[in-house]
Design a protein around this motif. Structure first.
Motif: not given
Length: 197
Positions: A14-15, A17-18, A61, A65
């Motif tokens: 997820t890091e 992706t963010q 979430e 996004q």
């Protein structure tokens, strides 16, 4: 067996992706600051609506996004066309409408963004099947895309950052109810209005 699908653990970064989303949003901000602000507002409305519909946290979430990136395909649309909106020729309208596909193609090879693609690609589909790019109808449109569509319509009516800003909150809500069942999912419209308060 050889497959094009990524392994499930690929999606868990997820890091990364963010960071990718932040970089894409920076590009959108450079292209058009108003569009960047619009994307943030649509994400806020979409999250509130998804929460009101009691969707799972992971799905909320994903919707957040996708809502942030729903107009990322505008990066491929020439500024001259965006400046003429909504007074476009048939050819220019075709280029503009392709932003849904263009945005989803940008994310195709990014493992953490795979689940966002249908929401971005289909956020301009209509409940009655007259939308684009695939003319999907009713529940065949992914729920996340239906939620983003309602948030997108509302923000275009109410946000001073958008070109259609002419309505008060009450007028915009009335407009959503008029579009409900024809352009927009009636259940999502109800949840959106309830979340709006």
């Amino acid at each position: 067996m050889l497959t094009l699908m990524q392994t499930p653990d690929t999606y868990s970064d997820t890091e990364n992706t963010q960071e990718i989303i932040a970089n894409l949003m920076h590009l959108l901000k450079l292209k058009d600051h108003k569009l960047y602000l619009h994307s943030q507002q649509v994400a806020n409305y979409a999250v509130s609506t998804a929460a009101k519909m009691r969707l799972p946290r992971e799905e909320i979430e994903r919707i957040r996004q996708a809502a942030m990136l729903h107009d990322i395909g505008h990066l491929t649309v020439p500024n001259a066309i965006l400046a003429k909106m909504p007074y476009l020729s048939t050819r220019e309208l075709s280029v503009f409408k392709n932003h849904c596909n263009a945005g989803s193609y940008m994310l195709e090879n990014i493992p953490g963004c795979q689940e966002l693609i249908p929401y971005i690609r289909y956020h301009h589909e209509r409940w009655d099947g007259m939308g684009y790019p695939k003319r999907l109808k009713g529940v065949n449109i992914p729920l996340g895309a239906r939620i983003i569509a309602v948030a997108n319509y509302y923000d275009r009516f109410i946000n001073p950052c958008t070109q259609n800003w002419t309505k008060t909150k009450e007028e915009a809500v009335k407009e959503l109810f008029i579009l409900s069942g024809m352009v927009l999912d009636p259940d999502v419209v109800r949840a959106f209005v309830e979340a709006l308060g």
